[in-house]
Design a protein around this motif. Structure first.
Motif, PDB file in Angstrom:
ATOM      1  N   TYR A  63      -0.497  -1.490  -3.117  1.00  0.00           N
ATOM      2  CA  TYR A  63      -1.012  -0.637  -2.004  1.00  0.00           C
ATOM      3  C   TYR A  63      -0.158  -0.932  -0.788  1.00  0.00           C
ATOM      4  CZ  TYR A  63      -5.343  -0.136  -4.839  1.00  0.00           C
ATOM      5  OH  TYR A  63      -6.087   0.370  -5.834  1.00  0.00           O
ATOM      6  N   GLN A  64       0.470   0.352  -0.205  1.00  0.00           N
ATOM      7  CA  GLN A  64       1.224   0.240   0.990  1.00  0.00           C
ATOM      8  C   GLN A  64       0.171   0.641   2.130  1.00  0.00           C
ATOM      9  OE1 GLN A  64       5.064   1.894   0.990  1.00  0.00           O
ATOM     10  NE2 GLN A  64       5.174   1.541  -1.266  1.00  0.00           N
ATOM     11  N   HIS A  65      -1.106   1.418   1.970  1.00  0.00           N
ATOM     12  CA  HIS A  65      -1.796   2.035   3.018  1.00  0.00           C
ATOM     13  C   HIS A  65      -3.113   0.910   3.144  1.00  0.00           C
ATOM     14  CE1 HIS A  65      -4.067   4.658   5.331  1.00  0.00           C
ATOM     15  NE2 HIS A  65      -5.094   4.425   4.675  1.00  0.00           N
ATOM     16  N   THR A  66      -2.782  -0.081   3.967  1.00  0.00           N
ATOM     17  CA  THR A  66      -3.732  -1.018   4.123  1.00  0.00           C
ATOM     18  C   THR A  66      -4.282  -1.681   5.359  1.00  0.00           C
ATOM     19  OG1 THR A  66      -1.774  -2.862   4.244  1.00  0.00           O
ATOM     20  CG2 THR A  66      -2.792  -2.436   1.920  1.00  0.00           C
ATOM     21  N   LEU A  67      -3.637  -0.843   6.510  1.00  0.00           N
ATOM     22  CA  LEU A  67      -4.134  -1.244   7.674  1.00  0.00           C
ATOM     23  C   LEU A  67      -5.562  -1.112   8.122  1.00  0.00           C
ATOM     24  CD1 LEU A  67      -1.005  -0.160   9.901  1.00  0.00           C
ATOM     25  CD2 LEU A  67      -1.639  -2.234   9.012  1.00  0.00           C
ATOM     26  N   GLU A  68      -6.324  -0.119   7.400  1.00  0.00           N
ATOM     27  CA  GLU A  68      -7.629   0.247   7.545  1.00  0.00           C
ATOM     28  C   GLU A  68      -8.922  -0.557   6.696  1.00  0.00           C
ATOM     29  OE1 GLU A  68      -8.455   4.475   8.235  1.00  0.00           O
ATOM     30  OE2 GLU A  68      -6.409   4.749   7.939  1.00  0.00           O
ATOM     31  N   GLY A  69      -8.252  -1.745   6.260  1.00  0.00           N
ATOM     32  CA  GLY A  69      -9.132  -2.441   5.235  1.00  0.00           C
ATOM     33  C   GLY A  69      -8.943  -2.311   3.798  1.00  0.00           C
ATOM     34  N   SER A  70      -9.416  -3.363   3.116  1.00  0.00           N
ATOM     35  CA  SER A  70      -9.081  -3.493   1.624  1.00  0.00           C
ATOM     36  C   SER A  70      -9.838  -2.289   0.856  1.00  0.00           C
ATOM     37  CB  SER A  70      -9.402  -4.691   1.025  1.00  0.00           C
ATOM     38  OG  SER A  70     -10.809  -5.145   1.330  1.00  0.00           O
ATOM     39  N   ASP A  71     -10.956  -1.826   1.492  1.00  0.00           N
ATOM     40  CA  ASP A  71     -11.875  -0.912   0.700  1.00  0.00           C
ATOM     41  C   ASP A  71     -11.094   0.709   1.063  1.00  0.00           C
ATOM     42  OD1 ASP A  71     -12.480  -0.757   3.297  1.00  0.00           O
ATOM     43  OD2 ASP A  71     -14.568  -0.044   2.919  1.00  0.00           O
ATOM     44  N   ASP A  72     -10.141   1.014   2.076  1.00  0.00           N
ATOM     45  CA  ASP A  72      -9.550   2.174   2.408  1.00  0.00           C
ATOM     46  C   ASP A  72      -8.735   2.970   1.163  1.00  0.00           C
ATOM     47  OD1 ASP A  72      -9.404   4.213   4.309  1.00  0.00           O
ATOM     48  OD2 ASP A  72      -7.537   3.621   4.604  1.00  0.00           O
ATOM     49  N   MET A  73      -7.620   2.175   0.819  1.00  0.00           N
ATOM     50  CA  MET A  73      -6.756   2.877  -0.087  1.00  0.00           C
ATOM     51  C   MET A  73      -7.643   3.225  -1.180  1.00  0.00           C
ATOM     52  SD  MET A  73      -4.065   4.312  -0.305  1.00  0.00           S
ATOM     53  CE  MET A  73      -4.277   5.695  -1.670  1.00  0.00           C
ATOM     54  N   PRO A  74      -8.434   2.262  -1.828  1.00  0.00           N
ATOM     55  CA  PRO A  74      -9.243   2.582  -3.083  1.00  0.00           C
ATOM     56  C   PRO A  74     -10.065   3.745  -2.609  1.00  0.00           C
ATOM     57  CG  PRO A  74      -9.146   0.138  -2.764  1.00  0.00           C
ATOM     58  CD  PRO A  74      -8.648   0.831  -1.566  1.00  0.00           C
ATOM     59  N   ALA A  75     -10.428   3.916  -1.611  1.00  0.00           N
ATOM     60  CA  ALA A  75     -11.545   4.912  -1.322  1.00  0.00           C
ATOM     61  C   ALA A  75     -10.797   6.292  -1.241  1.00  0.00           C
ATOM     62  CB  ALA A  75     -12.160   4.808   0.150  1.00  0.00           C
ATOM     63  N   HIS A  76      -9.392   6.540  -0.901  1.00  0.00           N
ATOM     64  CA  HIS A  76      -8.720   7.681  -0.979  1.00  0.00           C
ATOM     65  C   HIS A  76      -8.522   7.877  -2.289  1.00  0.00           C
ATOM     66  CE1 HIS A  76      -8.317   7.696   3.150  1.00  0.00           C
ATOM     67  NE2 HIS A  76      -7.392   6.789   3.617  1.00  0.00           N
ATOM     68  N   ALA A  77      -8.222   7.001  -3.228  1.00  0.00           N
ATOM     69  CA  ALA A  77      -7.981   7.368  -4.847  1.00  0.00           C
ATOM     70  C   ALA A  77      -9.219   7.860  -5.551  1.00  0.00           C
ATOM     71  CB  ALA A  77      -7.191   6.105  -5.385  1.00  0.00           C
ATOM     72  N   LYS A  78     -10.360   7.093  -5.252  1.00  0.00           N
ATOM     73  CA  LYS A  78     -11.576   7.592  -5.708  1.00  0.00           C
ATOM     74  C   LYS A  78     -12.066   8.867  -5.250  1.00  0.00           C
ATOM     75  CE  LYS A  78     -13.177   2.798  -5.685  1.00  0.00           C
ATOM     76  NZ  LYS A  78     -14.167   1.984  -5.339  1.00  0.00           N
ATOM     77  N   SER A  79     -11.844   9.474  -4.102  1.00  0.00           N
ATOM     78  CA  SER A  79     -12.104  10.564  -3.659  1.00  0.00           C
ATOM     79  C   SER A  79     -11.255  11.477  -4.224  1.00  0.00           C
ATOM     80  CB  SER A  79     -11.762  10.629  -2.169  1.00  0.00           C
ATOM     81  OG  SER A  79     -11.814  11.844  -1.509  1.00  0.00           O
ATOM     82  N   SER A  80     -10.007  11.549  -4.553  1.00  0.00           N
ATOM     83  CA  SER A  80      -9.183  12.376  -5.505  1.00  0.00           C
ATOM     84  C   SER A  80      -9.670  12.366  -6.754  1.00  0.00           C
ATOM     85  CB  SER A  80      -7.797  11.778  -5.358  1.00  0.00           C
ATOM     86  OG  SER A  80      -7.024  11.997  -4.167  1.00  0.00           O
ATOM     87  N   LEU A  81     -10.166  11.255  -7.162  1.00  0.00           N
ATOM     88  CA  LEU A  81     -10.677  11.423  -8.793  1.00  0.00           C
ATOM     89  C   LEU A  81     -11.962  12.079  -8.692  1.00  0.00           C
ATOM     90  CD1 LEU A  81      -9.869   7.683  -9.871  1.00  0.00           C
ATOM     91  CD2 LEU A  81      -8.782   9.831 -10.802  1.00  0.00           C
ATOM     92  N   VAL A  82     -12.825  11.977  -7.926  1.00  0.00           N
ATOM     93  CA  VAL A  82     -14.115  12.459  -7.941  1.00  0.00           C
ATOM     94  C   VAL A  82     -14.062  13.855  -7.293  1.00  0.00           C
ATOM     95  CG1 VAL A  82     -16.352  12.251  -7.086  1.00  0.00           C
ATOM     96  CG2 VAL A  82     -15.403  10.356  -7.771  1.00  0.00           C
TER      97      VAL A  82
END
Length: 136
Positions: free
Chosen positions: A76-95
């Motif tokens: 993950y390169q997008h990590t400045l907003e916390g460890s839950d942020d990049m996974p949240a973006h990916a899950k949003s794309s999936l759902v």
């Protein structure tokens, strides 16, 4: 005719939350027939339709998504907003961030066991804004 309103869902912790009634309370009267389109204006949550009776489904869905898209991956390169942020973006794309639901007889034409979920992918995502468009 088209009617559009912006509604606000209260802040929730990470998880899959049944929000059908909260959304319905903020909508104007529905036409006899038409479509309701819902679009959430955020990149770290999603909207889904699923089981509205057994809360185990909501817990299991959240666990499945956390398993599919774990936190703290070294790539993950997008990590400045916390460890839950990049996974949240990916899950949003999936759902996904939008739903279209038929309106019949002035009511949402959902199945007996169907409800609208807000899938919150951040630990503290805050309130969420949804644009509701009613087409009649």
């Amino acid at each position: 005719m088209t009617t559009q309103v912006e509604i606000t869902l209260s802040a929730r912790p990470r998880g899959s939350h049944l929000v059908t009634h909260e959304i319905m309370r903020q909508l104007p009267p529905l036409p006899k027939s038409g479509l309701l389109h819902l679009f959430v204006k955020h990149t770290s949550c999603g909207l889904s339709i699923n089981e509205n009776a057994d809360p185990d489904v909501r817990r299991d869905l959240s666990a499945i998504l956390d398993h599919l898209v774990p936190e703290d991956e070294p790539y993950y390169q997008h990590t400045l907003e916390g460890s839950d942020d990049m996974p949240a973006h990916a899950k949003s794309s999936l759902v996904g961030v939008s739903l279209t639901i038929p309106i019949t007889g002035g009511r949402l034409n959902l199945g007996t066991w169907q409800g609208i979920y807000l899938c919150e992918f951040r630990d503290y995502g805050g309130s969420r804004k949804i644009v509701a468009t009613i087409l009649s």
